[in-house]
Design an enzyme around this catalytic site. Structure first.
Site, short mmCIF file in Angstrom:
data_model
loop_
_atom_site.label_atom_id
_atom_site.label_comp_id
_atom_site.label_asym_id
_atom_site.label_seq_id
_atom_site.Cartn_x
_atom_site.Cartn_y
_atom_site.Cartn_z
N HIS A 91 35.10 38.16 37.25
CA HIS A 91 35.71 39.03 36.82
C HIS A 91 35.97 40.13 37.07
O HIS A 91 35.22 40.34 38.54
CB HIS A 91 35.19 39.51 35.55
CG HIS A 91 34.58 39.75 35.17
ND1 HIS A 91 33.94 41.34 35.32
CD2 HIS A 91 32.68 39.45 34.94
CE1 HIS A 91 32.90 41.75 34.62
NE2 HIS A 91 32.34 40.76 35.55
N CYS A 92 36.85 40.96 37.03
CA CYS A 92 37.51 42.74 38.12
C CYS A 92 37.04 43.36 36.77
O CYS A 92 37.15 43.34 34.81
CB CYS A 92 38.02 42.72 39.17
SG CYS A 92 39.55 42.02 38.43
N VAL A 93 38.03 44.70 36.52
CA VAL A 93 38.41 45.43 35.04
C VAL A 93 40.13 44.61 34.48
O VAL A 93 39.29 44.69 33.65
CB VAL A 93 38.61 46.13 35.60
CG1 VAL A 93 38.83 47.45 34.21
CG2 VAL A 93 37.15 47.45 36.34
#
Length: 181
Positions: A91-93
């Site tokens: 995941h990222c933002v």
């Protein structure tokens, strides 16, 4: 755009998942059986769960950021986790650019998909992905290193340089330079 997509944890393969940071919570992680998390953000702390191993890759979501230095490391980690029967969430933002790029790099390295195939595979499962132009160039270079050829090329458009896979969806877009006041 359907904002619910940002709370989705998308299954890329039977052992690889992609999401935004907002979708990451202990109940969902347990339900899916995630054993490892790769957090590709500068600002969001790792989820603290005793049954889940987390690593954080501090990378900005900016075209100049050097994400490619993590392509092999992340792909190898996802592969190792899978070989031991685990499941990885990347995941990222927003789950759109950095994390999607790492999932694409993994599919290229371990599923032997070319860049275009890997992109469309991930896009089919999480339609909001849109790696930035800098990450695309790094993915093109990675594909060149892996396979000796490139299935995607950067082209000039009305909004600047884009990968050719964005050509249709970018056709009616107009670029507005930012103004500083």
């Amino acid at each position: 755009m359907n904002l619910e997509m940002f709370n989705q944890i998308a299954s890329i393969t039977d052992h690889l998942y992609l999401s935004s940071a907002a979708a990451v919570n202990p109940d969902r992680i347990r339900t899916i059986g995630i054993t490892h998390i790769i957090n590709v953000t500068m600002e969001i702390r790792n989820l603290n769960m005793p049954t889940v191993q987390s690593i954080q890759l501090h990378v900005e979501d900016a075209p100049h950021a050097r994400l490619s230095v993590y392509f092999d490391r992340a792909a190898d980690k996802i592969h190792q986790v899978h070989k031991r029967g685990g499941r990885t969430l990347v995941h990222c933002v927003a789950g759109v650019s950095r994390s999607a790029s790492l999932c694409i790099a993994y599919l290229m390295k371990y599923h032997r998909l070319n860049l275009a195939e890997a992109y469309y595979h991930v896009k089919k499962r999480r339609y909001v992905i849109r790696p930035n132009a800098g990450f695309w160039q790094q993915l093109i270079d990675f594909e060149q290193k892996l396979f000796g050829r490139a299935s995607v090329k950067m082209i000039q458009s009305s909004i600047g340089w884009i990968p050719d896979v964005y050509k249709e969806e970018s056709r009616n877009m107009v670029w507005f330079p930012s103004r500083r006041y």
